[in-house]
Design an enzyme around this catalytic site. Structure first.
Site, short mmCIF file in Angstrom:
data_model
loop_
_atom_site.label_atom_id
_atom_site.label_comp_id
_atom_site.label_asym_id
_atom_site.label_seq_id
_atom_site.Cartn_x
_atom_site.Cartn_y
_atom_site.Cartn_z
N LYS A 141 5.79 -9.75 13.43
CA LYS A 141 5.95 -8.46 12.77
C LYS A 141 5.57 -7.33 13.71
CE LYS A 141 4.71 -5.91 8.57
NZ LYS A 141 3.93 -5.92 7.31
N ASP A 269 -3.42 -2.61 -2.33
CA ASP A 269 -1.98 -2.39 -2.14
C ASP A 269 -1.27 -3.59 -1.51
OD1 ASP A 269 0.07 -0.69 -2.81
OD2 ASP A 269 0.15 0.27 -0.85
#
Length: 417
Positions: A141, A269
């Site tokens: 990523k 989150d």
């Protein structure tokens, strides 16, 4: 009398032919950054494999790094830039984390350097990109410098938690962190285990937060072959995850421990990523692919299919206790089969993602603004205190895992486009 020195027969006459050239590993990739990443992993892991791991990690190991600067790189000019830099963060720490998760050094090296990692079109847009290794075991990523700083701030606690749990956790597996510099541009790459594994195709996926405010996939997202659906989509479809009683208990226990750990670090989150493989549909796809392969490898066609070698199977199993289902989930860390009462046989791939959001001043301000905006619905927004966030996700998951199919629930992934 001097005796004549005998020449071994094996030497024979010296033949003057082509010079012997050693074989070099060529890192071919469409992007220079990826070529340099492959070169860097090959170099750094190669060095680590010749050094015994430390018996105990010291505080300095969590600040350490190795840095390589290459100028006028002459070999493999077609694929590699002439000037580049590689920084490998905390090499001994990440080596130990890989060991805790059962990732062998040679497996890691083979997966990331034998063939070019490909961009995942479903998870990449703009500057946010995700690469997948050729065997789909690992993802790479692209992250920003803030994420790198957050990883460093939690790395000691994260490592301690992984060791304490013996690798049995739903947290993302941080396996390596690198900075690649090409033409003065810095790119940070984080290597993690692929939650969806490498053996089974995913037919449907959800990104769940337990929030119902602005948590629906866009119409543009839904046009994709494999859209990332969200909480409202999940609820509107009345989809239920069908697990055996023991598996549900395991999942909730793991999730409780992991969310409590994230709460202690003031992180929120994050999402629970759920991938669904329809076993029957998968067998049909496998049969079709086999038929197509046999046709394309027909001797009369003059073509032969080249397949990459299989990577070694990790020595440590996943967090879920193996069930006798007839499915091969040995090297699918996050995989868990559906219950026998499920109308369709499924394999669920379940893990936590995007855990690096700190509940600081910025998030507190956003939470206050959304509270004013949404009023009575404010408790359902995603930006809430870490304790509330963890509790809400736990309740959402608990409500939507069933031991037997409820009336009117959807258990069949839509046909792939």
């Amino acid at each position: 009398m001097a005796s004549k020195k005998k020449t071994p027969r094996s030497l024979g006459k010296i033949k003057h032919g082509k010079p012997l050239i050693p074989k070099w590993k060529v890192f071919r990739a469409k992007e220079p950054v990826v070529s340099v990443f492959m070169w860097g992993v090959n170099h750094t892991i190669g060095e680590l494999m010749h050094v015994p791991p430390p018996g105990l990690l010291m505080p300095d190991d969590f600040k350490a790094f190795s840095k390589i600067k290459i100028d006028y790189h002459a070999f493999n000019k077609d694929n590699m830039p002439s000037h580049f830099k590689i920084k490998d963060y905390c090499p001994n720490v990440f080596r130990n984390i890989r060991e805790q998760f059962g990732v062998d050094q040679s497996e890691y090296l083979t997966s990331l350097t034998s063939y070019e990692p490909e961009v995942d079109p479903h998870e990449s847009s703009g500057a946010s990109r995700l690469f997948v290794s050729f065997d789909r075991k690992f993802v790479i990523k692209v992250v920003d410098s803030e994420a790198v700083a957050e990883i460093h701030s939690i790395l000691r606690q994260y490592h301690g938690y992984v060791v304490e749990k013996h690798g049995k956790t739903l947290l993302p597996q941080f396996l390596g962190l690198y900075r690649i510099t090409v033409d003065g541009n810095e790119t940070y790459l984080l290597v993690m285990r692929n939650i969806f594994g490498g053996k089974y195709n995913i037919h449907k996926k959800y990104d769940l937060k337990g929030s119902t405010v602005q948590r629906q996939a866009s119409e543009k997202e839904k046009t994709k072959d494999l859209p990332t659906l969200k909480d409202i989509d999940f609820l509107e479809e009345n989809y239920k995850i069908m697990l055996p009683a023991d598996a549900k208990e395991q999942l909730l226990a793991l999730l409780k421990c992991d969310t409590e750990f994230l709460t202690r670090l003031h992180l929120m989150d994050y999402s629970l990523l759920v991938g669904i493989h329809d076993v029957e549909q998968g067998r049909k796809e496998e049969a079709e692919a086999l038929a197509a392969q046999q046709h394309s490898s027909d001797p009369d066609s003059g073509e032969e299919i080249q397949t990459p070698p299989d990577s070694p199977v990790p020595s440590v199993g996943g967090p879920f206790i193996a069930l006798n289902t007839g499915l091969n989930l040995d090297d699918e860390f996050y995989g868990i089969p559906s219950s026998e009462d499920s109308p369709k046989k499924m394999i669920y791939f379940i893990g936590l993602v995007d855990i690096l959001t700190y509940y600081g001043v910025k998030k507190r301000t956003a939470s206050a603004a959304k509270t004013v905006k949404y009023g009575s619905d404010a408790e359902h927004i995603s930006t809430v205190k870490p304790e509330q966030y963890a509790r809400r996700l736990m309740e959402f998951v608990n409500r939507n895992i069933c031991l037997q199919p409820p009336q009117g629930s959807q258990q069949q992934p839509p046909p792939s486009g």
